[in-house]
Design an enzyme around this catalytic site. Structure first.
Site, PDB file in Angstrom:
ATOM      1  N   LYS A 106     -14.012   0.861  14.938  1.00 18.40           N
ATOM      2  CA  LYS A 106     -12.713   0.174  14.965  1.00 18.40           C
ATOM      3  C   LYS A 106     -12.161   0.142  16.379  1.00 18.40           C
ATOM      4  O   LYS A 106     -11.625  -0.870  16.829  1.00 18.40           O
ATOM      5  CB  LYS A 106     -11.752   0.904  14.015  1.00 18.40           C
ATOM      6  CG  LYS A 106     -10.616   0.055  13.524  1.00 18.40           C
ATOM      7  CD  LYS A 106      -9.900   0.708  12.352  1.00 18.40           C
ATOM      8  CE  LYS A 106     -10.618   0.479  11.020  1.00 18.40           C
ATOM      9  NZ  LYS A 106      -9.895   1.012   9.879  1.00 18.40           N
TER      10      LYS A 106
ATOM     11  N   LYS B 247       9.445 -15.790 -10.890  1.00 21.09           N
ATOM     12  CA  LYS B 247       8.580 -14.788 -11.500  1.00 21.09           C
ATOM     13  C   LYS B 247       7.474 -15.455 -12.324  1.00 21.09           C
ATOM     14  O   LYS B 247       7.752 -16.360 -13.128  1.00 21.09           O
ATOM     15  CB  LYS B 247       9.466 -13.924 -12.408  1.00 21.09           C
ATOM     16  CG  LYS B 247       8.897 -12.581 -12.692  1.00 21.09           C
ATOM     17  CD  LYS B 247       9.873 -11.774 -13.504  1.00 21.09           C
ATOM     18  CE  LYS B 247       9.100 -10.715 -14.240  1.00 21.09           C
ATOM     19  NZ  LYS B 247       9.774 -10.235 -15.415  1.00 21.09           N
TER      20      LYS B 247
ATOM     21  N   ASN C 226       0.850  -1.192   0.000  1.00 17.45           N
ATOM     22  CA  ASN C 226       0.000   0.000   0.000  1.00 17.45           C
ATOM     23  C   ASN C 226       0.886   1.242   0.000  1.00 17.45           C
ATOM     24  O   ASN C 226       2.114   1.140   0.007  1.00 17.45           O
ATOM     25  CB  ASN C 226      -0.958  -0.014   1.200  1.00 17.45           C
ATOM     26  CG  ASN C 226      -0.195  -0.083   2.507  1.00 17.45           C
ATOM     27  OD1 ASN C 226       0.520   0.836   2.866  1.00 17.45           O
ATOM     28  ND2 ASN C 226      -0.325  -1.208   3.215  1.00 17.45           N
TER      29      ASN C 226
ATOM     30  N   PRO D 114      -2.649 -11.979  10.145  1.00 20.34           N
ATOM     31  CA  PRO D 114      -2.985 -11.802  11.560  1.00 20.34           C
ATOM     32  C   PRO D 114      -3.244 -10.326  11.884  1.00 20.34           C
ATOM     33  O   PRO D 114      -2.605  -9.443  11.290  1.00 20.34           O
ATOM     34  CB  PRO D 114      -1.749 -12.308  12.302  1.00 20.34           C
ATOM     35  CG  PRO D 114      -0.658 -12.358  11.295  1.00 20.34           C
ATOM     36  CD  PRO D 114      -1.283 -12.496   9.951  1.00 20.34           C
ATOM     37  N   ASP D 115      -4.170 -10.074  12.811  1.00 22.75           N
ATOM     38  CA  ASP D 115      -4.434  -8.705  13.276  1.00 22.75           C
ATOM     39  C   ASP D 115      -3.475  -8.447  14.443  1.00 22.75           C
ATOM     40  O   ASP D 115      -3.693  -8.909  15.563  1.00 22.75           O
ATOM     41  CB  ASP D 115      -5.897  -8.581  13.723  1.00 22.75           C
ATOM     42  CG  ASP D 115      -6.233  -7.171  14.204  1.00 22.75           C
ATOM     43  OD1 ASP D 115      -5.292  -6.372  14.409  1.00 22.75           O
ATOM     44  OD2 ASP D 115      -7.418  -6.874  14.388  1.00 22.75           O
ATOM     45  N   ILE D 116      -2.391  -7.715  14.164  1.00 19.10           N
ATOM     46  CA  ILE D 116      -1.322  -7.531  15.160  1.00 19.10           C
ATOM     47  C   ILE D 116      -1.833  -6.738  16.361  1.00 19.10           C
ATOM     48  O   ILE D 116      -1.666  -7.133  17.516  1.00 19.10           O
ATOM     49  CB  ILE D 116      -0.103  -6.826  14.517  1.00 19.10           C
ATOM     50  CG1 ILE D 116       0.382  -7.646  13.311  1.00 19.10           C
ATOM     51  CG2 ILE D 116       1.010  -6.620  15.532  1.00 19.10           C
ATOM     52  CD1 ILE D 116       1.386  -6.938  12.420  1.00 19.10           C
TER      53      ILE D 116
ATOM     54  N   LYS E 227     -11.465  -3.391  18.269  1.00 18.05           N
ATOM     55  CA  LYS E 227     -10.120  -3.807  18.686  1.00 18.05           C
ATOM     56  C   LYS E 227      -9.965  -3.778  20.205  1.00 18.05           C
ATOM     57  O   LYS E 227      -8.967  -4.268  20.732  1.00 18.05           O
ATOM     58  CB  LYS E 227      -9.059  -2.902  18.039  1.00 18.05           C
ATOM     59  CG  LYS E 227      -9.182  -2.826  16.514  1.00 18.05           C
ATOM     60  CD  LYS E 227      -7.917  -3.206  15.804  1.00 18.05           C
ATOM     61  CE  LYS E 227      -8.120  -3.166  14.291  1.00 18.05           C
ATOM     62  NZ  LYS E 227      -7.173  -3.941  13.530  1.00 18.05           N
TER      63      LYS E 227
ATOM     64  N   ASP F 200      -4.080  -6.331   5.054  1.00 19.40           N
ATOM     65  CA  ASP F 200      -5.035  -7.232   5.697  1.00 19.40           C
ATOM     66  C   ASP F 200      -4.985  -8.630   5.086  1.00 19.40           C
ATOM     67  O   ASP F 200      -5.339  -9.608   5.740  1.00 19.40           O
ATOM     68  CB  ASP F 200      -6.455  -6.660   5.570  1.00 19.40           C
ATOM     69  CG  ASP F 200      -6.634  -5.459   6.489  1.00 19.40           C
ATOM     70  OD1 ASP F 200      -6.049  -5.465   7.583  1.00 19.40           O
ATOM     71  OD2 ASP F 200      -7.344  -4.504   6.100  1.00 19.40           O
TER      72      ASP F 200
ATOM     73  N   PHE G 251      -4.235   3.177  14.943  1.00 23.35           N
ATOM     74  CA  PHE G 251      -4.409   4.215  13.915  1.00 23.35           C
ATOM     75  C   PHE G 251      -5.442   3.724  12.918  1.00 23.35           C
ATOM     76  O   PHE G 251      -5.593   2.527  12.709  1.00 23.35           O
ATOM     77  CB  PHE G 251      -3.084   4.475  13.182  1.00 23.35           C
ATOM     78  CG  PHE G 251      -2.293   5.604  13.765  1.00 23.35           C
ATOM     79  CD1 PHE G 251      -1.692   5.478  15.001  1.00 23.35           C
ATOM     80  CD2 PHE G 251      -2.171   6.807  13.077  1.00 23.35           C
ATOM     81  CE1 PHE G 251      -0.965   6.526  15.543  1.00 23.35           C
ATOM     82  CE2 PHE G 251      -1.443   7.859  13.606  1.00 23.35           C
ATOM     83  CZ  PHE G 251      -0.840   7.712  14.850  1.00 23.35           C
TER      84      PHE G 251
HETATM   85  N1  CTP Z   1      -3.530  -3.395  12.272  1.00 21.30           N
HETATM   86  C1  CTP Z   1      -2.723  -4.433  12.700  1.00 21.30           C
HETATM   87  N2  CTP Z   1      -2.713  -5.608  12.016  1.00 21.30           N
HETATM   88  C2  CTP Z   1      -3.482  -5.792  10.921  1.00 21.30           C
HETATM   89  C3  CTP Z   1      -4.306  -4.745  10.467  1.00 21.30           C
HETATM   90  C4  CTP Z   1      -4.294  -3.561  11.164  1.00 21.30           C
HETATM   91  O1  CTP Z   1      -2.017  -4.251  13.685  1.00 21.30           O
HETATM   92  N3  CTP Z   1      -3.440  -6.937  10.289  1.00 21.30           N
HETATM   93  C5  CTP Z   1      -3.549  -2.150  13.033  1.00 21.30           C
HETATM   94  C6  CTP Z   1      -3.032  -0.947  12.278  1.00 21.30           C
HETATM   95  O2  CTP Z   1      -1.659  -0.763  12.512  1.00 21.30           O
HETATM   96  C7  CTP Z   1      -3.869   0.160  12.872  1.00 21.30           C
HETATM   97  C8  CTP Z   1      -5.172  -0.488  13.201  1.00 21.30           C
HETATM   98  O3  CTP Z   1      -4.894  -1.880  13.305  1.00 21.30           O
HETATM   99  O4  CTP Z   1      -3.346   0.644  14.085  1.00 21.30           O
HETATM  100  C9  CTP Z   1      -6.251  -0.282  12.211  1.00 21.30           C
HETATM  101  O5  CTP Z   1      -5.800  -0.643  10.918  1.00 21.30           O
HETATM  102  P1  CTP Z   1      -6.826  -0.705   9.725  1.00 21.30           P
HETATM  103  O6  CTP Z   1      -6.150  -1.343   8.543  1.00 21.30           O
HETATM  104  O7  CTP Z   1      -7.443   0.633   9.521  1.00 21.30           O
HETATM  105  O8  CTP Z   1      -7.881  -1.640  10.400  1.00 21.30           O
HETATM  106  P2  CTP Z   1      -8.593  -2.891   9.950  1.00 21.30           P
HETATM  107  O9  CTP Z   1      -8.976  -3.610  11.186  1.00 21.30           O
HETATM  108  O10 CTP Z   1      -7.769  -3.621   8.955  1.00 21.30           O
HETATM  109  O11 CTP Z   1      -9.889  -2.254   9.288  1.00 21.30           O
HETATM  110  P3  CTP Z   1     -10.274  -1.954   7.755  1.00 21.30           P
HETATM  111  O12 CTP Z   1     -11.442  -2.823   7.518  1.00 21.30           O
HETATM  112  O13 CTP Z   1     -10.610  -0.497   7.757  1.00 21.30           O
HETATM  113  O14 CTP Z   1      -9.077  -2.294   6.925  1.00 21.30           O
END
Ligand code: CTP
Length: 405
Positions: free
Chosen positions: A335, A287, A208, A303-305, A339, A277, A321
């Site tokens: 959000k 390639k 991104n 994974p959602d860190i 979280k 995500d 953020f």
């Molecule tokens: N984050 C994270 N790990 C992920 C995705 C997001 O730690 N896999 C953290 C980002 O660093 C940020 C927060 O979660 O602090 C929100 O990120 P964002 O991408 O906006 O949230 P998502 O839960 O992915 O929501 P969206 O559906 O808007 O993508």
């Protein structure tokens, strides 16, 4: 940030030319610079140049009648936040270590009430000599802050330790140290920053447009506030803050592993990274080759860190953020609740990605707090000040702040 008042002392060395750039950088950051030069410094660069750049008359003489009570050695440092001697020659370090005061700058250093920082600059043999090392150890023991030197090419043609730090590095080191208040003193902070890159094959991937600038700005603001800072960052060309421990990763899974490995001792976790995500379900070693047929790439969730750290038992205070392209308040509030975090900083992506400015809105239990549009560093400072007000007092809550339930 209140403007810092710095007395820049310059001694004799080829690196004196860097003092000109250093003065420009300080004044560019809003600092007020009063230059004092030794006679030897004047052999390398003229007071005229330094006066033009600092916008103030330069002092070189202990007996300067321009000072109303003729006590330049006391008066010139009384309104200063710090004295920085750059370059600091081997001879000047020796004088400082022994408390000698036979010219304006050495007398000022002895008669000061403010912190003293020195940036040594000399030939590598002079730096490595037992006498200089003894003097530097004495200066450190006396509470004088020694910045550098660095290693590299020297004016004499030799290579080694003794180069003065570059002006940009010195400027950052000094301003970070002088920043007040130290609202995160003694706190350990872990941050994520930048984008992640999810490989599809040997050369392509999913990523991104995050520049990493906001994450590094928050890291710098935390350093200024006195914290010990570790930044786990994805691929970025942004300038990392000096003084932070950096852990470079590429993918979300690598970022997750690095966060898990570093989170335990931390009081505070700030997730600024734009984590992908999803990643390609299959990553090809070689390639992929073009064909005329359509291609479908299957994506699998990462994974959602932040979600993981926020769910840790006795985990750190968590800040998230959110970069949204519409309905900032609605998505940000949802959000934060999803979280389970006490604070979320949100912004609209239009006009902020890659830019040096940002316009954050903070969401916490007390509601919505819009920060004025400013540089990412100014916004980061306001965010850090807000976090410090929310952090539980460790004296009452044990060794680490409790996270929100
Ligand atoms: N984050 C994270 N790990 C992920 C995705 C997001 O730690 N896999 C953290 C980002 O660093 C940020 C927060 O979660 O602090 C929100 O990120 P964002 O991408 O906006 O949230 P998502 O839960 O992915 O929501 P969206 O559906 O808007 O993508």
């Amino acid at each position: 940030m209140t403007a810092k008042r710095i007395l820049l002392g310059m001694t004799g060395g080829v690196a004196a030319y860097k003092g000109a750039e250093l003065t420009r950088l300080f004044t560019g950051e809003g600092a007020d610079v009063q230059v004092v030069m030794t006679q030897a410094a004047c052999a390398f660069i003229t007071p005229v140049t330094m006066q033009a750049l600092s916008g103030k008359p330069v002092h070189t003489d202990l007996w300067d009648a321009r000072i109303h009570n003729n006590m330049a050695h006391i008066e010139l440092s009384r309104d200063r936040d710090a004295i920085l001697v750059a370059p600091a020659s081997a001879d000047f370090l020796a004088k400082l270590a022994h408390g000698l005061a036979d010219d304006l700058l050495s007398t000022l250093c002895l008669a000061r009430e403010c912190p003293l920082l020195v940036a040594p600059a000399m030939n590598r043999q002079m730096w490595e000599s037992p006498a200089t090392q003894r003097n530097v150890a004495q200066l450190r023991a006396d509470g004088i802050i020694v910045l550098g030197p660095a290693s590299g090419d020297q004016a004499c043609g030799e290579v080694g330790m003794g180069r003065m730090l570059e002006p940009a590095d010195l400027c950052e080191d000094v301003l970070v140290r002088l920043h007040q208040p130290k609202v995160l003193a003694g706190r350990r902070v872990l941050l994520t920053a930048g984008p992640t890159f999810e490989a599809l094959d040997a050369v392509r991937g999913v990523t991104n447009r995050s520049s990493g600038k906001m994450g590094f700005a928050v890291a710098r603001a935390a350093l200024e506030a006195g914290a010990e800072v570790t930044v786990v960052h994805g691929p970025t060309t942004a300038a990392a803050p000096r003084g932070a421990r950096l852990v470079a990763v590429e993918s979300a899974r690598e970022m997750f592993e690095a966060v898990q490995a570093n989170v335990a001792p931390c009081d505070l976790f700030i997730a600024v990274a734009a984590v992908a995500d999803y990643r390609p379900a299959q990553s090809h070693e070689h390639k992929l080759k073009r064909s005329d047929r359509a291609m479908t790439i299957e994506l699998t969730p990462n994974p959602d860190i932040l979600g993981h750290v926020a769910a840790l038992k006795n985990g750190p205070f968590c800040v998230g953020f959110a970069a949204e392209s519409r309905d900032l308040d609605g998505y940000a509030q949802a959000k934060r609740a999803r979280k389970g975090i006490p604070l979320l900083a949100a912004n609209l992506v239009q006009g902020t990605i890659g830019s040096d400015e940002n316009e954050l809105v903070l969401f916490d239990d007390a509601g919505r707090h819009a920060l004025p549009r400013a540089s990412k560093l100014e916004q980061a400072r306001l965010l850090v000040a807000h976090i410090a007000r929310l952090l539980p007092d460790r004296a009452r809550s044990g060794t680490r702040p409790r996270r929100r339930r």
